[in-house]
Each structure stands twice: as C-alpha cells, then as structure tokens.
Design a protein around this motif. Sequence first.
Motif, PDB file in Angstrom:
ATOM      1  N   ASP A 650      27.105 -30.025 -55.119  1.00  0.00           N
ATOM      2  CA  ASP A 650      25.613 -30.527 -55.261  1.00  0.00           C
ATOM      3  C   ASP A 650      24.991 -30.847 -53.935  1.00  0.00           C
ATOM      4  O   ASP A 650      23.939 -30.498 -53.663  1.00  0.00           O
ATOM      5  N   ASN A 651      25.864 -31.911 -53.450  1.00  0.00           N
ATOM      6  CA  ASN A 651      25.084 -32.462 -52.239  1.00  0.00           C
ATOM      7  C   ASN A 651      25.060 -31.671 -50.852  1.00  0.00           C
ATOM      8  O   ASN A 651      24.335 -31.766 -50.352  1.00  0.00           O
ATOM      9  N   ALA A 652      25.946 -30.617 -50.683  1.00  0.00           N
ATOM     10  CA  ALA A 652      25.843 -29.926 -49.735  1.00  0.00           C
ATOM     11  C   ALA A 652      24.656 -28.938 -49.956  1.00  0.00           C
ATOM     12  O   ALA A 652      23.933 -28.522 -49.051  1.00  0.00           O
ATOM     13  N   LYS A 653      24.415 -28.438 -51.161  1.00  0.00           N
ATOM     14  CA  LYS A 653      23.171 -27.630 -51.353  1.00  0.00           C
ATOM     15  C   LYS A 653      21.761 -28.644 -50.985  1.00  0.00           C
ATOM     16  O   LYS A 653      21.038 -27.905 -50.233  1.00  0.00           O
ATOM     17  N   LYS A 654      22.073 -29.913 -51.409  1.00  0.00           N
ATOM     18  CA  LYS A 654      20.799 -30.647 -51.060  1.00  0.00           C
ATOM     19  C   LYS A 654      20.673 -31.013 -49.540  1.00  0.00           C
ATOM     20  O   LYS A 654      19.685 -31.394 -48.892  1.00  0.00           O
ATOM     21  N   SER A 655      21.718 -30.811 -48.717  1.00  0.00           N
ATOM     22  CA  SER A 655      21.887 -30.884 -47.286  1.00  0.00           C
ATOM     23  C   SER A 655      20.839 -29.986 -46.777  1.00  0.00           C
ATOM     24  O   SER A 655      20.281 -30.133 -45.524  1.00  0.00           O
ATOM     25  N   PHE A 656      20.323 -28.864 -47.336  1.00  0.00           N
ATOM     26  CA  PHE A 656      19.612 -27.992 -46.693  1.00  0.00           C
ATOM     27  C   PHE A 656      18.132 -28.087 -47.262  1.00  0.00           C
ATOM     28  O   PHE A 656      17.112 -27.625 -46.784  1.00  0.00           O
ATOM     29  N   GLU A 657      17.858 -29.093 -47.787  1.00  0.00           N
ATOM     30  CA  GLU A 657      16.464 -29.511 -48.331  1.00  0.00           C
ATOM     31  C   GLU A 657      15.590 -29.960 -47.162  1.00  0.00           C
ATOM     32  O   GLU A 657      14.542 -29.923 -46.809  1.00  0.00           O
ATOM     33  N   ASP A 658      16.386 -30.651 -46.258  1.00  0.00           N
ATOM     34  CA  ASP A 658      15.675 -31.214 -44.923  1.00  0.00           C
ATOM     35  C   ASP A 658      16.033 -30.724 -43.799  1.00  0.00           C
ATOM     36  O   ASP A 658      15.848 -30.919 -42.665  1.00  0.00           O
ATOM     37  N   GLY A 659      16.909 -29.482 -44.113  1.00  0.00           N
ATOM     38  CA  GLY A 659      17.245 -28.715 -42.928  1.00  0.00           C
ATOM     39  C   GLY A 659      18.856 -29.234 -42.444  1.00  0.00           C
ATOM     40  O   GLY A 659      18.832 -30.199 -41.993  1.00  0.00           O
ATOM     41  N   PHE A 660      19.597 -28.455 -42.737  1.00  0.00           N
ATOM     42  CA  PHE A 660      21.082 -28.530 -42.100  1.00  0.00           C
ATOM     43  C   PHE A 660      21.398 -27.836 -40.786  1.00  0.00           C
ATOM     44  O   PHE A 660      21.021 -26.890 -40.697  1.00  0.00           O
ATOM     45  N   VAL A 661      21.901 -28.986 -39.851  1.00  0.00           N
ATOM     46  CA  VAL A 661      22.064 -28.616 -38.513  1.00  0.00           C
ATOM     47  C   VAL A 661      23.600 -28.082 -38.682  1.00  0.00           C
ATOM     48  O   VAL A 661      24.474 -28.934 -38.723  1.00  0.00           O
ATOM     49  N   ASP A 662      23.898 -27.034 -38.224  1.00  0.00           N
ATOM     50  CA  ASP A 662      25.263 -26.456 -38.291  1.00  0.00           C
ATOM     51  C   ASP A 662      25.879 -26.816 -36.744  1.00  0.00           C
ATOM     52  O   ASP A 662      25.364 -27.572 -35.941  1.00  0.00           O
ATOM     53  N   LYS A 663      27.364 -26.525 -36.843  1.00  0.00           N
ATOM     54  CA  LYS A 663      27.879 -27.253 -35.686  1.00  0.00           C
ATOM     55  C   LYS A 663      27.537 -26.350 -34.166  1.00  0.00           C
ATOM     56  O   LYS A 663      27.939 -26.880 -33.312  1.00  0.00           O
ATOM     57  N   ASP A 664      26.884 -25.449 -34.333  1.00  0.00           N
ATOM     58  CA  ASP A 664      26.318 -24.851 -33.162  1.00  0.00           C
ATOM     59  C   ASP A 664      24.733 -25.146 -32.733  1.00  0.00           C
ATOM     60  O   ASP A 664      24.228 -24.769 -31.968  1.00  0.00           O
ATOM     61  N   GLY A 665      24.393 -26.053 -33.812  1.00  0.00           N
ATOM     62  CA  GLY A 665      22.878 -26.813 -33.468  1.00  0.00           C
ATOM     63  C   GLY A 665      21.744 -25.982 -34.058  1.00  0.00           C
ATOM     64  O   GLY A 665      20.769 -26.361 -33.952  1.00  0.00           O
ATOM     65  N   VAL A 666      22.120 -25.101 -34.744  1.00  0.00           N
ATOM     66  CA  VAL A 666      21.329 -24.261 -35.552  1.00  0.00           C
ATOM     67  C   VAL A 666      20.806 -24.791 -36.918  1.00  0.00           C
ATOM     68  O   VAL A 666      21.574 -25.377 -37.765  1.00  0.00           O
TER      69      VAL A 666
END
Length: 717
Positions: A650-666
């Motif tokens: 659930d909280n992994a999904k919510k990580s995208f609501e403010d913009g999730f920055v992946d390991k490559d900085g995207v």
Amino acid sequence: MNQVLWIIIAGGALSILYGALTTRSLLAASPGNARMQEIAAAIQEGASAYLTRQYTTIAIVGAVIFVILTYLLSLTVGVGFLIGALLSGAAGFIGMLVSVRANVRTTQASSESLAQGLSMAFKAGAVTGLLVAGLALLGVTFYYGVLTQYLGYAPNDRRVIDALVALGFGASLISIFARLGGGIFTKGADVGGDLVGKVEAGIPEDDPRNPATIADNVGDNVGDCAGMAADLFETYAVTVVATMVLSSIYFAYDPDLLSRMMVFPLAIGAACVVTSIIGTFFVRLGSNNSIMGALYKGFIATGLLSLIALYPLTDYLVGLGTTLKANEATFTGMDLFWCGVVGLAVTTAIVVITEYYTGTDYRPVRSIAQSSVTGHGTNVIQGLAVSLESTALPAIVIIAGILSTYNLAGLYGIAIAVTTMLALAGMVVALDAFGPVTDNAGGIAEMADLPSSVRKTTDALDAVGNTTKAVTKGYAIGSAGLGALVLFAAYTEDLRYFIGQAATNPDHFQYFKNVTVDFSLSNPYVVVGLLFGGMLPYLFAAMGMTAVGRAASSIVEEVRRQFREKPGIMKGTEKPDYGRAVDMLTKAAIKEMVIPSLLPVLSPVVIFVIINAIAGKSAAFSALGAMLLGVIITGLFVAISMTSGGGAWDNAKKSFEDGFVDKDGVRHMKGSDAHKASVTGDTVGDPYKDTAGPAVNPMIKITNIVALLILAVLAHQ
C-alpha cells in the motif's frame, strides 16, 4: 478485594467518561460545507446500515450458542457469553459512529492546518481506543465482581472460571465476524473500485465519478475501525481471562493470595487506562511537522507512565519481595514486575519493526516501489518477498519475550507480560482508528472538490495512517500469538487439574478418570493435531481471500456497467449510483463471512470427536492440545506476513503520489507505468492486510477458547 474491584471499575468508567467528553468536543467542530456534509452523510448511512445487518446476522448465531452454553453448562456461563458479545459489538459500533462523524470534521480541520487535522483525527481514534479498553475492563471486572461478591462464589470456583471463559468466547465470536465481514466489504470495494477507476478509467482514487467510492469509504470504517475495535477488545478480554484462569489454578493454595492474584491483571488494565488517557495529551505536532513523531509522543508517554505505575501496583497487590509458587516455578513479585517490563519492551519492538516494514522511508517499501519500475510482475514478486521476510524479526522478539519471562516466572510470567502488552490497547487502537478517519477525510476532500492544498494535507495524514494501521495490526497479532500461548497453558493446566481431581476425588469430573495425556512427537495423534491445526490458518485465509475476490469481481462488473450505461458519469453530467455498490457489498460480506467464521469454532469439536471415536479420550485430548499449538504457530506467521506485506504494498503505491525517485534518479509520478504496477501490487496486498491477515488473529484465539469450553462441558458430565 471489594475495594480494589471498585477502583478498577472506576478506572474503566473514567475511559468511558473520556470518550463521552471527547466525542462532545468532536461534534462541536465544524463539519464543513454542504457538499462535504452530503458525502459524509452517505458514508454514515452506508456504515450504519452494514453494521446493523452484520450484527443482526451475528445475533442469530449468538442466540443459538447462548442456548447451547446455558443448556450444557449454566445460566451464568450463558450470561458471560452475552456480556462479551454485546460489549465487543458495542465497542465496534460506537467507534464507527464516532469515526464517520469525525472524518468530515478532519477534512475541514485539515483545510485550516496540518496540526488541526492531526488533532481532530487522533481525538476520534482515541475515543475508539479508550472505549475498547474501558468496556473490556468493565465487562470482565464487573461480571467477576457479581460472581464473587454478589453470588458469593469462591474466586477459583469452576462456575466463575467457566463464566469468564464464556465471556471471552462471546468477544471472540463477534470479533471474527466483524474482522472478516468488514474486511470483505472494505476490500471488495477498494480492489474493485481501483481496478476499474485507477487502472481502466485512469481517474484518481476517491474520484466522485467512481460508483464504488462511497462503498470504499464506508468499508474503511466497518473494516478498519469497527473490526479492529472488536479485535482488540476480544484480545484484551481473552488475555485477562486466561491469566485469571491460570491464577485460579496456580494460587489456590493460599486464599488471600488467590484473591489478590485474580484481580492483579485487572488492576494492570485499570492503571494503563489512566496512563493511556494521559498519553493522549502528549500527541502534539512539533516544529518538524512529523505526524508519526507526534503520534509516537503519545505512545512513548503512555508506555513510560505504565512502567512507572506497574511498580507500586505490583508491590501493593503482590509484594515485590513476596515469594510465590506457580506449578513448578518459584518467583517473587519483583520478577512479575520485570515480566511486565518485558511485555512493554516486546510491544515497543513489534511497533518499531512493523513501522520499518511498512513505512515509506525504509528499505522494504522502497524496494517494492523500485520493483514497480520494471513492471507488475516484479512488483508482486518483491511484495511477496517482503511479506515473507517481515515475519522473522517479530518471531525473534516473541521468542526472546517467551524465554525471558518464562525464566523469570514460568508460564505465569508470560501471562503477565501479555497482560501488560494488552494494557496499552487504548493507545494502540487510537493509533489504528486514526487511519480510517484520515483515509475518509482524503476521500471527502477529493469528492467535494476542495483545493489541492487540503488533499495534500489529508494525503500526508493518510500515509501515516496506513503505517499506524499496519503497526497496530502487528501489535494485535503479536499479542494474540502470546495470548494464545497463555490460553494453551490454561488448556493444559485445566486438563491437568481435572485429571488430578478425578484421580483423588472419584465423585467429581468422572469423564477425566483414567485419562493420560502425552504431547510427545512420538504420539501419532499429536502429529495429526499439529498438522490439522497448522492447516487451519491457511484454509481460513484462503477462504477470506476468495471471498474478497468474489466481492471485488462483482464491483468491477457493476462499475463497468455504470460507466457503460451512463456515459455522462465520466463527463460529470450524470451522478453514479453509489447505493447499489454499497448494497451489493453488504449482501456479499454478510453471506461470505458465516462459513469461514464458524471454521475455528467447529474445528476443535470435530477433531476431538473424531480422535475420541478412533483412539479414545486420552488421544483426543492430546490431539486437541497439539491442534491448538499448530494453529498458534502457523497463524502467527500467516497473519504477520499478510498484514506487513499488505501494508508495504500500500505505501509503495503511495510513494508515487509525490513522485518516487528510483535508483537511477528518475522521478516516477502518479499515473506513470510504474505507478500502475504499484496499484496491481496494492490490490493483492489489500485483502492480505485488511481481510485475511487480521481475521487470523481472533481465529487463533477462538480455537483455544473453544477447547477450554470443551473441557468445561466434559467436566459437567
């Protein structure tokens, strides 16, 4: 002891008074504009209608069980069952009534500031939490007082013990129905609405165009709020009762000590009710605006105050230097105090571990979000891996708790540790009920088309609410596992007592004459019992998951139908039929909850009858005891895995609501392919964390309670 009982009752009454005054303060706050009030009224109507129908169904089952218990045992046992069932139901129902009125007020408060939104949501949670603790404490203490002070039974009279066990059974029965039924309702709406709304239609969560939105908000209250309230009410009552059962056996050699030890767990609960009330005043947003930090202030204050209160309480009722004997164990009052300290430490450790596995800032949730970047399948794989991994640390903590308390004071030390853990239930349920209120607040903000700044505030509260819900589930499951171990100890000690009485006094407990119990693994009936018990949590969880799947499928079809037949919905020119989704889910949840809920009630009876017919009484008692252990062990791991894994998804999904920055900085925003993959994981995790997993908690204890009742029935033969 009469005076002590009145003080304990006063402690329980204080929590009810706190709830009444806080509710009055909540209702005096502004409920927002007309549109917000209209949405809130629809949620209130749906939640009340569902719980009314659910409790009507449960009442039919309860009436049958009341008659059976009264006939097989006595009226006092039947009345005990009714008290447990009615108070458990009341805790959930009243908590729901408060939460569905606090949600819109939290939305309005959030439009003013984050601090005010936090304060409003937490106050609503605190009402539910203190009601749970207060009603459980009052129910057990009052009925124990009636039996011993008014009817004049001795504290260890079997009529007293059987009546208290029945009270725990009544609470457990309501709890499993509330947990399972509410979970099926809420996750059927959530999963079904998300699959069509977010994935197919591409509209936001809680968008008013989604016909399942009101049902989703209703479900938050009947599943998370009412369900958790009934769950922890049951855990609280059952644990206290189990500790009293052990006291009645262990300390019968000294009547004065027996009286004091019977009320000792109740006194711990009363002291911690007071410390929980004080702890609520420590929940304040600091300069760093940390919502979780503010909530933890209250939790830490409650824990420290409880620790301080436990010392003089133990000295007064037990005596820190007093030496006690319980079966083969010899210990002092000081040892019991340290057992209470261990209980508080176990609670803290489980809370911290669960937050680590479900919080958005930590490795497990971030790893699931990262796996979403490469697709739906990798998200599911990583989510399952985290759910499995999340069982290890809680298990180690529980092992450490068992070893340390057992070496301090034997099985009774474990019982006191668990009682102290549960004494914090008021504050813990407050943290849990905070979750559905903030979730609803965000939904109301979205549906009422409030400014984005309001939704940003409610989203921040909701993200923390997801973590607090997971944390409290971890606490509930950990305490349930240890509580079930105490119940198992009560089963073995009760069995030993009956066998001993039958040998020394042939006129009593005739059924237990010539019974010998062997729990060694060389006994094939013990292995059979372990396997049968170990299978039950998996089967029960599967039935819960299947029920959610069926309910969600019907909602998917209904939402698609409305979108297809009413094209104006997506354009905003037609209004969705919210009531149909609510009604469909109500019928589905009521229908689906009955058979799985009866599984743990009937299983102990079935295995006892079958093994008794095959190999006799001794083998049947051994197999039944082994079955209880099997349920406890696998149930603990199934429940922790599901609840922590689901919370992480659930909280992994919510990580995208403010913009999730992946390991490559995207940066991956809401609506991206990675976000859609995280939604898939969340739909898997939803029935994990809110239906099947939490419902295993009361399921573990019901099997143990029914085993105790089987002994009571056979003792009357």
